[in-house]
Design an enzyme around this catalytic site. Structure first.
Site, PDB file in Angstrom:
ATOM      1  N   ARG A  29       0.946  -1.424   0.135  1.00 58.88           N
ATOM      2  CA  ARG A  29      -0.093   0.059   0.025  1.00 58.88           C
ATOM      3  C   ARG A  29       0.742   1.413   0.001  1.00 58.88           C
ATOM      4  O   ARG A  29       2.060   1.386   0.517  1.00 58.88           O
ATOM      5  CB  ARG A  29      -1.059  -0.156   1.075  1.00 58.88           C
ATOM      6  N   CYS A  50      26.775  17.703  26.085  1.00 61.70           N
ATOM      7  CA  CYS A  50      25.962  16.506  26.562  1.00 61.70           C
ATOM      8  C   CYS A  50      25.619  16.576  27.962  1.00 61.70           C
ATOM      9  O   CYS A  50      27.107  16.613  28.817  1.00 61.70           O
ATOM     10  CB  CYS A  50      26.576  15.351  26.083  1.00 61.70           C
ATOM     11  N   CYS A  53      27.859  13.035  29.056  1.00 55.63           N
ATOM     12  CA  CYS A  53      29.532  13.062  28.663  1.00 55.63           C
ATOM     13  C   CYS A  53      30.271  13.363  30.232  1.00 55.63           C
ATOM     14  O   CYS A  53      29.829  13.994  30.866  1.00 55.63           O
ATOM     15  CB  CYS A  53      29.915  13.854  27.812  1.00 55.63           C
ATOM     16  N   ASN A  75      18.855   8.960  38.543  1.00 61.38           N
ATOM     17  CA  ASN A  75      18.085  10.004  37.667  1.00 61.38           C
ATOM     18  C   ASN A  75      17.970  11.219  38.228  1.00 61.38           C
ATOM     19  O   ASN A  75      17.069  11.250  39.527  1.00 61.38           O
ATOM     20  CB  ASN A  75      16.796   9.257  37.171  1.00 61.38           C
ATOM     21  N   HIS A 113      30.644   9.480  23.670  1.00 56.28           N
ATOM     22  CA  HIS A 113      29.091   9.927  23.061  1.00 56.28           C
ATOM     23  C   HIS A 113      28.447   9.395  21.954  1.00 56.28           C
ATOM     24  O   HIS A 113      27.227   9.485  21.808  1.00 56.28           O
ATOM     25  CB  HIS A 113      29.430  11.445  22.847  1.00 56.28           C
ATOM     26  N   ASN A 153      16.055   3.324  25.709  1.00 59.81           N
ATOM     27  CA  ASN A 153      15.326   3.843  24.465  1.00 59.81           C
ATOM     28  C   ASN A 153      16.340   4.565  23.449  1.00 59.81           C
ATOM     29  O   ASN A 153      17.250   5.423  23.961  1.00 59.81           O
ATOM     30  CB  ASN A 153      14.450   5.269  25.067  1.00 59.81           C
ATOM     31  N   GLY A 159      11.810   8.821  21.508  1.00 65.08           N
ATOM     32  CA  GLY A 159      11.747   9.480  22.805  1.00 65.08           C
ATOM     33  C   GLY A 159      13.043   9.714  23.638  1.00 65.08           C
ATOM     34  O   GLY A 159      12.844  10.235  24.719  1.00 65.08           O
ATOM     35  N   SER A 161      16.026  11.188  25.219  1.00 69.80           N
ATOM     36  CA  SER A 161      16.204  12.389  25.230  1.00 69.80           C
ATOM     37  C   SER A 161      17.602  12.917  24.882  1.00 69.80           C
ATOM     38  O   SER A 161      18.084  14.062  24.985  1.00 69.80           O
ATOM     39  CB  SER A 161      15.773  12.894  26.765  1.00 69.80           C
ATOM     40  N   HIS A 164      23.688  10.280  23.693  1.00 66.81           N
ATOM     41  CA  HIS A 164      24.866   9.267  24.352  1.00 66.81           C
ATOM     42  C   HIS A 164      24.479   8.041  24.901  1.00 66.81           C
ATOM     43  O   HIS A 164      23.384   7.817  25.632  1.00 66.81           O
ATOM     44  CB  HIS A 164      25.005  10.447  25.603  1.00 66.81           C
ATOM     45  N   HIS A 166      22.984   5.115  26.517  1.00 65.88           N
ATOM     46  CA  HIS A 166      22.721   4.872  27.808  1.00 65.88           C
ATOM     47  C   HIS A 166      21.394   4.112  27.998  1.00 65.88           C
ATOM     48  O   HIS A 166      20.753   3.902  27.206  1.00 65.88           O
ATOM     49  CB  HIS A 166      22.291   6.125  28.630  1.00 65.88           C
ATOM     50  N   GLN A 168      18.209   2.826  31.013  1.00 66.24           N
ATOM     51  CA  GLN A 168      17.760   3.252  32.354  1.00 66.24           C
ATOM     52  C   GLN A 168      17.247   2.107  33.291  1.00 66.24           C
ATOM     53  O   GLN A 168      17.177   1.064  32.480  1.00 66.24           O
ATOM     54  CB  GLN A 168      16.431   3.992  31.948  1.00 66.24           C
ATOM     55  N   GLU A 182       3.314 -11.643  31.390  1.00 63.06           N
ATOM     56  CA  GLU A 182       4.084 -12.605  31.096  1.00 63.06           C
ATOM     57  C   GLU A 182       4.178 -13.861  32.064  1.00 63.06           C
ATOM     58  O   GLU A 182       4.045 -14.882  32.167  1.00 63.06           O
ATOM     59  CB  GLU A 182       5.470 -12.338  30.714  1.00 63.06           C
ATOM     60  N   HIS A 298      13.292  -8.112  24.832  1.00 61.36           N
ATOM     61  CA  HIS A 298      12.343  -7.678  23.566  1.00 61.36           C
ATOM     62  C   HIS A 298      13.224  -6.468  23.136  1.00 61.36           C
ATOM     63  O   HIS A 298      13.467  -5.501  23.720  1.00 61.36           O
ATOM     64  CB  HIS A 298      10.945  -7.209  24.023  1.00 61.36           C
ATOM     65  N   LYS A 311       6.129   2.888  11.943  1.00 62.72           N
ATOM     66  CA  LYS A 311       4.745   2.295  12.284  1.00 62.72           C
ATOM     67  C   LYS A 311       4.326   3.146  13.227  1.00 62.72           C
ATOM     68  O   LYS A 311       4.741   3.483  14.340  1.00 62.72           O
ATOM     69  CB  LYS A 311       5.025   0.970  12.376  1.00 62.72           C
ATOM     70  N   TYR A 316      -7.292   1.287  14.591  1.00 62.99           N
ATOM     71  CA  TYR A 316      -7.721  -0.088  14.965  1.00 62.99           C
ATOM     72  C   TYR A 316      -7.007  -0.721  16.006  1.00 62.99           C
ATOM     73  O   TYR A 316      -7.386  -1.380  17.106  1.00 62.99           O
ATOM     74  CB  TYR A 316      -7.606  -0.941  13.965  1.00 62.99           C
ATOM     75  N   GLU A 317      -5.269  -0.413  16.090  1.00 63.59           N
ATOM     76  CA  GLU A 317      -4.673  -0.842  16.960  1.00 63.59           C
ATOM     77  C   GLU A 317      -5.069  -0.265  18.245  1.00 63.59           C
ATOM     78  O   GLU A 317      -4.537  -1.056  19.407  1.00 63.59           O
ATOM     79  CB  GLU A 317      -3.539  -0.683  16.550  1.00 63.59           C
TER      80      GLU A 317
HETATM   81  P1  H2U Z   1      16.157   8.979  27.830  1.00 58.20           P
HETATM   82  O1  H2U Z   1      17.084   9.264  26.811  1.00 58.20           O
HETATM   83  O2  H2U Z   1      16.197   7.239  27.617  1.00 58.20           O
HETATM   84  O3  H2U Z   1      14.789   9.543  27.806  1.00 58.20           O
HETATM   85  O4  H2U Z   1      16.920   8.869  29.346  1.00 58.20           O
HETATM   86  C1  H2U Z   1      17.490   9.836  29.737  1.00 58.20           C
HETATM   87  C2  H2U Z   1      17.048   9.974  31.171  1.00 58.20           C
HETATM   88  O5  H2U Z   1      18.252  10.628  31.901  1.00 58.20           O
HETATM   89  C3  H2U Z   1      15.821  10.592  31.520  1.00 58.20           C
HETATM   90  O6  H2U Z   1      15.081   9.672  32.548  1.00 58.20           O
HETATM   91  C4  H2U Z   1      17.479  11.458  32.932  1.00 58.20           C
HETATM   92  C5  H2U Z   1      16.331  11.937  32.462  1.00 58.20           C
HETATM   93  O7  H2U Z   1      15.494  12.157  33.437  1.00 58.20           O
HETATM   94  N1  H2U Z   1      18.644  12.819  32.747  1.00 58.20           N
HETATM   95  C6  H2U Z   1      19.092  12.988  34.266  1.00 58.20           C
HETATM   96  O8  H2U Z   1      19.072  12.278  35.075  1.00 58.20           O
HETATM   97  N2  H2U Z   1      20.138  14.170  34.379  1.00 58.20           N
HETATM   98  C7  H2U Z   1      20.317  14.986  33.263  1.00 58.20           C
HETATM   99  O9  H2U Z   1      21.171  15.946  33.329  1.00 58.20           O
HETATM  100  C8  H2U Z   1      19.879  14.598  31.943  1.00 58.20           C
HETATM  101  C9  H2U Z   1      18.917  13.540  31.820  1.00 58.20           C
HETATM  102 ZN    ZN Z   2      27.610  12.213  25.692  1.00 67.16          ZN
END
Ligand code: H2U
Ligand code: ZN
Length: 338
Positions: A29, A50, A53, A75, A113, A153, A159, A161, A164, A166, A168, A182, A298, A311, A316-317
């Site tokens: 399609r 960054c 870094c 975090n 990085h 991610n 998504g 952010s 670099h 990494h 979580q 599961e 996964h 995608k 529908y999904e």
């Molecule tokens: P993602 O790129 O997977 O969204 O994860 C980055 C994570 O890093 C995000 O949860 C954290 C954000 O809260 N973070 C910090 O803890 N300190 C920072 O200075 C930047 C991002």
């Molecule tokens: Zn970096």
């Protein structure tokens, strides 16, 4: 005569007990919808702007050490907090809530990085695997932590952010929905068949070969028969082990090796740094034995037909059931060919 490679059908996911609609005849399609911008391909080895870094200041003001290997920190914008008091709320059996204590961490794979899993040496990914084992064990030892979710991610499309490399770790008290589905299916299978669903599945896929993408002595990677995302894969441990802490040294190397091979293969598919969400499903850390669990990963990549067409799980999904066009077998064949 029904043709499984052409005609619409439903496939059952025994791990979640959900169905996916497969419509292979739709692969031609036309697409006049959203096109993604190609991801910026060349990243420097060090980016002064960054947050992740070595030596740089993070968004919350803390300065990273000049780390030289894998680096773990709490975090700064954690979704879960350790000291959260216990609270329950219930009204008429309809409004139900509970407090959720936990810990969120970020793991930088390396100081570099631009060094994604696909580009790292397996020996360096092994250091990341060792870090995952330590984190799973130390977080899981906390009586308030019932489940440790490790996930990555990768790419702006998913998504992430920050480019670099990494992952979580979110560790909370409750068993979240995906592993809970599961766990229920693994337990029910064990009860009914006196065997492990994923041990059986890995054996079946190995002999069928149609959906196999990568293999080494310790892990098998397949496009699952019931895959939802076009190039979804599952990395299954060959040995029946519930969690990272049960791996032998060879199995840790084996995980590093297969993760490198799968991510490098993804990068070759559309000749881009391939976006995805990836994560491990393993034994909860709630103190019970959980012999039913079988460690696996996964990979859920969003790309559909090129680096710029993704995608969407909509329409529908969202309202009925997920749907895919390209069959799992065709996706595996394409992945094997690059
Ligand atoms: P993602 O790129 O997977 O969204 O994860 C980055 C994570 O890093 C995000 O949860 C954290 C954000 O809260 N973070 C910090 O803890 N300190 C920072 O200075 C930047 C991002
Ligand atoms: Zn970096």
């Amino acid at each position: 005569m029904f043709d499984w490679n052409q005609d619409p059908h439903r496939r059952f996911n025994p791990l979640t007990e959900e169905w996916v609609l497969v419509s292979p005849h739709r692969t031609d399609r036309p697409w006049q919808g959203q096109m993604e911008k190609p991801a910026v391909e060349t990243q420097p080895a060090y980016d002064p702007n960054c947050y992740l870094c070595p030596g740089n200041s993070r968004a919350g003001g803390v300065r990273n050490p000049t780390y030289t290997s894998t680096f773990v920190f709490d975090n700064d914008f954690a979704a879960l907090k350790p000291g959260t008091p216990v609270a329950h709320f219930e009204q008429s059996g309809l409004l139900i809530a509970e407090s959720e204590p936990g810990v969120c961490r970020v793991v930088c794979f390396s100081p570099q990085h631009n060094l994604t899993l696909a580009k790292m040496e397996a020996a360096d990914i092994r250091i990341v695997v060792d870090t995952w084992v330590e984190q799973y064990q130390s977080l899981g030892a906390d009586p308030n932590i019932g489940y440790v979710q490790i996930f990555e991610n990768r790419g702006a499309m998913m998504g992430a952010s920050n480019p670099h490399p990494h992952c979580q770790i979110w560790a909370g008290r409750a068993l979240p929905d995906e592993p809970a589905k599961e766990q229920a299916a693994l337990l029910a299978w064990r009860e009914r068949n006196k065997s492990c669903l994923l041990c059986e599945y890995a054996r079946l896929e190995e002999s069928a070969a149609a959906r196999t993408v990568e293999a080494n002595p310790h892990f098998l990677t397949v496009v699952p028969f019931w895959a939802v995302w076009p190039f979804e894969t599952m990395v299954i441990a060959r040995r029946h082990m519930g969690s990272l802490d049960q791996f032998t040294a060879e199995e840790r190397d084996g995980l590093a090796d297969i993760l490198k091979r799968v991510t490098a293969r993804y990068d070759r598919l559309f000749d881009v740094s391939f976006p995805y969400s990836m994560g491990f499903h393993q034994r909860p850390t709630d103190g019970a034995r959980h012999d039913e669990w079988h460690f696996h990963a996964h990979f859920y990549p969003p790309l559909l037909r090129s680096a710029t067409v993704r995608k969407f799980l909509v329409g529908y999904e969202m309202l009925a059931t997920p749907q895919r066009d390209i069959t799992a077998e065709a996706a595996a064949e394409r992945l094997r060919s690059v």
